[in-house]
Design a protein around this motif. Structure first.
Motif, PDB file in Angstrom:
ATOM      1  N   UNK A 108       0.910  -1.223   0.109  1.00 57.72           N
ATOM      2  CA  UNK A 108      -0.004   0.118   0.062  1.00 57.72           C
ATOM      3  C   UNK A 108       0.825   1.034   0.209  1.00 57.72           C
ATOM      4  N   UNK A 109       2.248   0.893   0.695  1.00 62.43           N
ATOM      5  CA  UNK A 109       3.109   2.668   0.359  1.00 62.43           C
ATOM      6  C   UNK A 109       3.832   2.843  -1.280  1.00 62.43           C
ATOM      7  N   UNK A 110       2.922   1.333  -2.317  1.00 67.56           N
ATOM      8  CA  UNK A 110       3.917   2.045  -3.024  1.00 67.56           C
ATOM      9  C   UNK A 110       2.101   2.473  -3.809  1.00 67.56           C
ATOM     10  N   UNK A 111       1.379   3.429  -2.797  1.00 62.46           N
ATOM     11  CA  UNK A 111       0.187   4.175  -3.582  1.00 62.46           C
ATOM     12  C   UNK A 111      -0.344   2.689  -4.540  1.00 62.46           C
ATOM     13  N   UNK A 112      -0.079   1.736  -4.945  1.00 57.84           N
ATOM     14  CA  UNK A 112      -0.834   0.791  -5.549  1.00 57.84           C
ATOM     15  C   UNK A 112      -2.222   0.169  -4.171  1.00 57.84           C
ATOM     16  N   UNK A 113      -3.300  -0.681  -5.286  1.00 56.93           N
ATOM     17  CA  UNK A 113      -4.170  -1.407  -4.170  1.00 56.93           C
ATOM     18  C   UNK A 113      -4.102  -2.490  -4.104  1.00 56.93           C
ATOM     19  N   UNK A 114      -4.624  -3.189  -3.109  1.00 59.28           N
ATOM     20  CA  UNK A 114      -4.169  -4.783  -3.791  1.00 59.28           C
ATOM     21  C   UNK A 114      -6.218  -4.834  -3.114  1.00 59.28           C
ATOM     22  N   UNK A 115      -6.007  -6.627  -3.536  1.00 59.90           N
ATOM     23  CA  UNK A 115      -7.375  -7.395  -3.082  1.00 59.90           C
ATOM     24  C   UNK A 115      -7.375  -8.719  -2.637  1.00 59.90           C
ATOM     25  N   UNK A 116      -8.052  -8.342  -0.805  1.00 53.61           N
ATOM     26  CA  UNK A 116      -7.983  -9.427  -0.278  1.00 53.61           C
ATOM     27  C   UNK A 116      -9.386 -10.867  -0.375  1.00 53.61           C
ATOM     28  N   UNK A 117      -8.383 -11.856  -0.243  1.00 47.61           N
ATOM     29  CA  UNK A 117      -9.901 -12.625  -0.121  1.00 47.61           C
ATOM     30  C   UNK A 117     -10.675 -13.009  -0.873  1.00 47.61           C
ATOM     31  N   UNK A 118      -9.633 -13.176  -2.309  1.00 48.45           N
ATOM     32  CA  UNK A 118     -10.011 -13.622  -3.683  1.00 48.45           C
ATOM     33  C   UNK A 118     -10.536 -15.085  -3.921  1.00 48.45           C
ATOM     34  N   UNK A 119     -11.315 -15.512  -4.502  1.00 51.70           N
ATOM     35  CA  UNK A 119     -11.869 -16.702  -5.106  1.00 51.70           C
ATOM     36  C   UNK A 119     -11.428 -17.206  -6.130  1.00 51.70           C
ATOM     37  N   UNK A 120     -12.467 -18.770  -6.387  1.00 57.60           N
ATOM     38  CA  UNK A 120     -11.691 -19.425  -8.161  1.00 57.60           C
ATOM     39  C   UNK A 120     -10.714 -19.236  -8.499  1.00 57.60           C
ATOM     40  N   UNK A 121      -9.339 -18.380  -8.048  1.00 59.55           N
ATOM     41  CA  UNK A 121      -8.530 -18.336  -8.643  1.00 59.55           C
ATOM     42  C   UNK A 121      -8.190 -19.881  -9.715  1.00 59.55           C
ATOM     43  N   UNK A 122      -8.274 -21.376  -9.174  1.00 56.19           N
ATOM     44  CA  UNK A 122      -8.541 -22.215 -10.107  1.00 56.19           C
ATOM     45  C   UNK A 122      -8.585 -22.301 -11.260  1.00 56.19           C
ATOM     46  N   UNK A 123      -9.771 -21.400 -11.436  1.00 60.24           N
ATOM     47  CA  UNK A 123     -10.615 -21.458 -12.177  1.00 60.24           C
ATOM     48  C   UNK A 123      -9.952 -20.578 -13.816  1.00 60.24           C
ATOM     49  N   UNK A 124      -9.037 -19.898 -13.302  1.00 58.32           N
ATOM     50  CA  UNK A 124      -8.640 -18.993 -14.323  1.00 58.32           C
ATOM     51  C   UNK A 124      -7.196 -19.936 -14.624  1.00 58.32           C
ATOM     52  N   UNK A 125      -6.841 -19.190 -15.727  1.00 64.00           N
ATOM     53  CA  UNK A 125      -5.148 -19.493 -16.744  1.00 64.00           C
ATOM     54  C   UNK A 125      -4.401 -18.677 -16.130  1.00 64.00           C
ATOM     55  N   UNK A 126      -2.781 -19.188 -16.077  1.00 59.61           N
ATOM     56  CA  UNK A 126      -1.433 -18.216 -15.598  1.00 59.61           C
ATOM     57  C   UNK A 126      -2.082 -17.366 -16.635  1.00 59.61           C
TER      58      UNK A 126
END
Length: 274
Positions: free
Chosen positions: A229-247
């Motif tokens: 967050x100190x880089x002035x960028x955002x993050x997202x926590x507690x994502x779901x279903x990453x096993x359903x998308x490609x790398x």
């Protein structure tokens, strides 16, 4: 002489008309390009990377549960309206820089162009299955880049651990041992510095409740989240279903309400598959 003058005037008029119509033609061409982009996207599969949230979902240890109250009901009032009382960091959520750093971006200051991004998935779920305390390494990133090429600038980089399969069990997500120490995976400073300082990514995300691994958060050490967050960028926590998308090759849409001076809010995160 009159004929030549008339022809010259007509030619100048035609040139002026063509010049005036050029912006309109360019606008139509650009609109057609955008519609072609939509037509392509509409044929793709969309994967929801968001958990539904309610009162009893996994959350950071210091937060009170969500409270929901029916303010109006169809039976009594002819329409249904609810009141939700929860912290900004509830469920799948966006942490803006202001969550840790006064004076940096709040939720409403996130650039809309930072909400539609190339999606990079760093898959370490096999290693996490063998070691719940696993932290992602530079070797994991190097392995991804050997197979897919350099991580693109302005990407959203998500760490896949399959920890979200423990949802909605708070105890399983925290994975405490007999001494009350949490055991769940996390990022490493080396990887985050590479991503944000060298690859110049736009945002990062993960499936756990924290950026830092459980061994660190059990000591109230959130230095990696503070770094991101100190880089002035955002993050997202507690994502779901990453096993359903490609790398590699997918896009991600991150949508969050525009809370004035907001320091966090539940989000809707959707991947568009290639």
């Amino acid at each position: 002489m009159f004929v030549r003058g008339s022809l010259h005037l007509a030619a100048l008029t035609l040139v002026a008309l063509l010049a005036a119509s050029a912006p309109a033609r360019a606008d139509r061409a650009q609109a057609a390009d955008l519609m072609r982009v939509y037509e392509i996207l509409a044929t793709r599969s969309f994967v929801d990377l968001t958990h539904s949230f309610g009162p009893d979902i996994p959350h950071w240890k210091g937060f009170e549960p969500l409270r929901v109250r029916d303010v109006y009901t169809v039976a009594r009032d002819g329409f249904h309206a609810q009141e939700f009382c929860h912290v900004g960091q509830w469920g799948t959520h966006v942490d803006p820089p202001a969550h840790f750093h006064d004076g940096l971006k709040t939720v409403d200051q996130i650039d809309p162009k930072d909400m539609l991004l190339p999606l990079v998935v760093l898959d370490v779920h096999d290693k996490v299955a063998r070691n719940a305390d696993y932290v992602i390494s530079l070797a994991d990133v190097e392995d991804w880049e050997r197979r897919h090429g350099r991580i693109p600038e302005h990407a959203f980089v998500a760490m896949r651990t399959d920890w979200s399969r423990r949802w909605p069990d708070q105890a399983a997500m925290q994975n405490l041992d007999g001494a009350g120490v949490a055991h769940y995976p996390g990022w490493s400073r080396d990887v985050l510095k590479l991503l944000f300082e060298e690859r110049r990514v736009a945002a990062a995300g993960h499936e756990t409740t924290d950026t830092d691994p459980g061994l660190a958060t059990s000591r109230d050490d959130y230095s990696l989240e503070s770094y991101v967050l100190g880089t002035n960028h955002y993050q997202v926590e507690m994502l779901a279903n990453l096993d359903q998308v490609p790398e590699s090759g997918a896009l991600v849409m991150v949508s969050v309400p525009k809370a004035s001076a907001g320091t966090g809010f539940p989000a809707r995160v959707i991947a568009i598959l290639p």
